[in-house]
Design an enzyme around this catalytic site. Structure first.
Site, short mmCIF file in Angstrom:
data_model
loop_
_atom_site.label_atom_id
_atom_site.label_comp_id
_atom_site.label_asym_id
_atom_site.label_seq_id
_atom_site.Cartn_x
_atom_site.Cartn_y
_atom_site.Cartn_z
N LYS A 2 5.79 4.16 -1.73
CA LYS A 2 6.16 5.44 -1.09
C LYS A 2 7.64 5.45 -0.69
O LYS A 2 8.28 6.49 -0.74
CB LYS A 2 5.28 5.69 0.14
CG LYS A 2 3.81 5.96 -0.19
CD LYS A 2 3.65 7.24 -1.00
CE LYS A 2 2.21 7.74 -0.98
NZ LYS A 2 2.05 8.99 -1.76
N GLY A 48 -2.21 10.41 -4.76
CA GLY A 48 -1.85 9.13 -4.17
C GLY A 48 -3.08 8.35 -3.80
O GLY A 48 -4.19 8.89 -3.75
N TYR A 98 1.67 -0.15 -0.83
CA TYR A 98 1.70 1.31 -0.63
C TYR A 98 3.05 1.74 -0.03
O TYR A 98 3.67 2.70 -0.51
CB TYR A 98 0.54 1.67 0.30
CG TYR A 98 0.41 3.13 0.65
CD1 TYR A 98 -0.10 4.06 -0.26
CD2 TYR A 98 0.74 3.59 1.93
CE1 TYR A 98 -0.25 5.39 0.09
CE2 TYR A 98 0.59 4.91 2.28
CZ TYR A 98 0.09 5.82 1.36
OH TYR A 98 -0.06 7.14 1.70
N GLY A 110 -7.92 17.08 0.06
CA GLY A 110 -6.98 16.85 1.15
C GLY A 110 -5.71 17.68 1.11
O GLY A 110 -5.74 18.92 1.00
N ILE A 111 -4.58 16.99 1.19
CA ILE A 111 -3.28 17.65 1.27
C ILE A 111 -2.99 18.46 0.00
O ILE A 111 -2.57 19.62 0.07
CB ILE A 111 -2.17 16.59 1.52
CG1 ILE A 111 -2.32 16.03 2.95
CG2 ILE A 111 -0.79 17.18 1.29
CD1 ILE A 111 -1.44 14.81 3.24
N ASP A 148 -5.25 11.54 -15.20
CA ASP A 148 -4.79 10.37 -14.45
C ASP A 148 -3.27 10.38 -14.53
O ASP A 148 -2.70 10.23 -15.62
CB ASP A 148 -5.38 9.10 -15.09
CG ASP A 148 -4.98 7.84 -14.33
OD1 ASP A 148 -4.00 7.87 -13.56
OD2 ASP A 148 -5.66 6.81 -14.53
N VAL A 149 -2.61 10.55 -13.40
CA VAL A 149 -1.14 10.69 -13.44
C VAL A 149 -0.43 9.42 -13.88
O VAL A 149 0.77 9.45 -14.15
CB VAL A 149 -0.56 11.16 -12.08
CG1 VAL A 149 -1.02 12.56 -11.73
CG2 VAL A 149 -0.85 10.17 -10.96
N1 LIG Z 1 -3.77 11.76 4.97
C1 LIG Z 1 -2.71 11.19 5.51
O1 LIG Z 1 -2.63 11.01 6.72
C2 LIG Z 1 -1.57 10.78 4.64
C3 LIG Z 1 -0.54 10.08 5.26
C4 LIG Z 1 0.54 9.67 4.51
C5 LIG Z 1 0.60 9.98 3.15
N2 LIG Z 1 -0.41 10.65 2.56
C6 LIG Z 1 -0.25 10.95 1.13
O2 LIG Z 1 -0.59 12.30 0.90
C7 LIG Z 1 -1.11 12.45 -0.42
C8 LIG Z 1 -2.46 13.14 -0.36
O3 LIG Z 1 -3.35 12.30 0.37
P1 LIG Z 1 -4.71 12.82 1.02
O4 LIG Z 1 -4.76 12.28 2.39
O5 LIG Z 1 -4.86 14.27 0.77
O6 LIG Z 1 -5.74 11.94 0.15
P2 LIG Z 1 -7.04 12.35 -0.67
O7 LIG Z 1 -7.64 11.04 -1.04
O8 LIG Z 1 -7.86 13.32 0.10
O9 LIG Z 1 -6.46 13.08 -1.96
C9 LIG Z 1 -5.76 12.38 -2.94
C10 LIG Z 1 -6.05 13.02 -4.29
O10 LIG Z 1 -5.27 12.32 -5.28
C11 LIG Z 1 -6.10 12.16 -6.41
N3 LIG Z 1 -5.65 11.01 -7.20
C12 LIG Z 1 -5.69 9.70 -6.84
N4 LIG Z 1 -5.26 8.95 -7.86
C13 LIG Z 1 -4.95 9.79 -8.88
C14 LIG Z 1 -4.48 9.60 -10.20
N5 LIG Z 1 -4.23 8.39 -10.68
N6 LIG Z 1 -4.28 10.69 -10.98
C15 LIG Z 1 -4.54 11.93 -10.49
N7 LIG Z 1 -4.99 12.17 -9.26
C16 LIG Z 1 -5.19 11.11 -8.46
C17 LIG Z 1 -7.50 11.92 -5.85
O11 LIG Z 1 -8.51 12.16 -6.83
C18 LIG Z 1 -7.53 12.91 -4.70
O12 LIG Z 1 -8.02 14.18 -5.11
C19 LIG Z 1 -1.20 11.05 -1.00
O13 LIG Z 1 -0.06 10.81 -1.81
C20 LIG Z 1 -1.17 10.16 0.23
O14 LIG Z 1 -0.67 8.88 -0.07
C21 LIG Z 1 -1.51 11.04 3.28
#
Ligand SMILES: NC(=O)c1ccc[n+]([C@@H]2O[C@H](COP(=O)([O-])OP(=O)(O)OC[C@H]3O[C@@H](n4cnc5c(N)ncnc54)[C@H](O)[C@@H]3O)[C@@H](O)[C@H]2O)c1
Length: 242
Positions: free
Chosen positions: A149, A82, A145, A20-21, A53-54
């Protein structure tokens, strides 16, 4: 002839960079010419990936040391790891609350503290924390959550004041509605109150966010020229939150 000192090639750590992001950020920073390492629970598809694992400080410290060894001092940190959660507050177990706070907030604590000595020593650093647009107004069934955040936004502001004199900037991007596995899972589990397309119709720019939108903002915030921007919460959400 004398001129400006050459800009060093920076080393960046991106947490959550396997998906993802975080993945888009890792790709963008690599394209910008930075040396990039990814810390994630799962192996990163590219870049220098470490399985971490963070929430586990010993693992984070070990990974940071490995990055220093291989790529040099860490001067850029993007915290994107996240995990969301969706439970009625009355049914939320303390264990679930703690796990969500642990990943989204305590993970940021560990990674910043672990990377900080390099930035402190180098009198230069860029930290970007990916929070969430849900912090603008709250979100039902996501109290854990949103609380975590929101704390990340507060941590960002405090660290900006503390670290600014040392040349280290700290900003947060609270993304909204970005097309990633996290969002599509929420859609599949009918947690969005409609489909992604339904939400697009209510989004001022009339499209879903792309991970690259967040990556582009991140790219600027970690650049040399963004040195006067710190302590800011910079929404990237298509105008859904203003
Ligand atoms: N997608 C959205 O619309 C959105 C909106 C608001 C916030 N966010 C935030 O953006 C960030 C990225 O989200 P995303 O949508 O790309 O999600 P995603 O699930 O695609 O990616 C999240 C990544 O974090 C990793 N991760 C989770 N727990 C972990 C841990 N304990 N240690 C190490 N790595 C870990 C996962 O393995 C995954 O690769 C997150 O913090 C999420 O909360 C996303």
């Amino acid at each position: 002839m004398t001129g400006a000192a050459p800009v060093p090639v920076r080393t960046a750590v991106v947490t959550g960079g396997a998906s993802g992001i975080g993945l888009a950020v890792a790709r963008r920073l690599a394209a910008d010419g930075l040396k990039v390492a990814v810390l994630d629970l799962v192996p990163a598809p590219e870049a220098y990936g470490l399985t971490v694992d963070v929430t586990d400080r010993a693992q984070v410290d070990k990974a940071m040391d490995a990055v220093r060894e291989r790529l040099g001092p860490v001067s850029v940190l993007v915290n994107a790891a996240g995990k969301d959660g969706f439970t009625r507050f009355g049914d939320l177990s303390f264990a679930d609350w703690q796990r969500v706070v642990d990943i989204n907030l305590n993970g940021v604590f560990h990674c910043v503290q672990s990377a900080l000595p390099d930035m402190w020593e180098g009198h230069w650093g860029r930290i970007v924390n990916i929070s969430s647009s849900s912090t603008h107004s709250g979100q039902p069934f996501m109290a854990h959550y949103v609380a975590a955040k929101s704390a990340v936004n507060g941590l960002t502001k405090s660290l900006a004041l503390e670290l600014g004199p040392r040349g280290i900037t700290v900003n947060a991007i609270p993304p909204g509605f970005v097309d990633t596995p996290m969002l599509r899972t929420a859609e599949r589990e009918q947690r969005l109150g409609g489909t992604v397309e339904d939400h697009v119709a209510r989004t001022p720019v009339r499209r879903v966010g792309r991970p690259e939108d967040i990556a582009a903002t991140c790219s600027f915030l970690v650049s040399e020229e963004a040195g006067y921007i710190t302590g800011q919460i910079i929404g990237v959400n298509g105008g859904r939150n203003t």
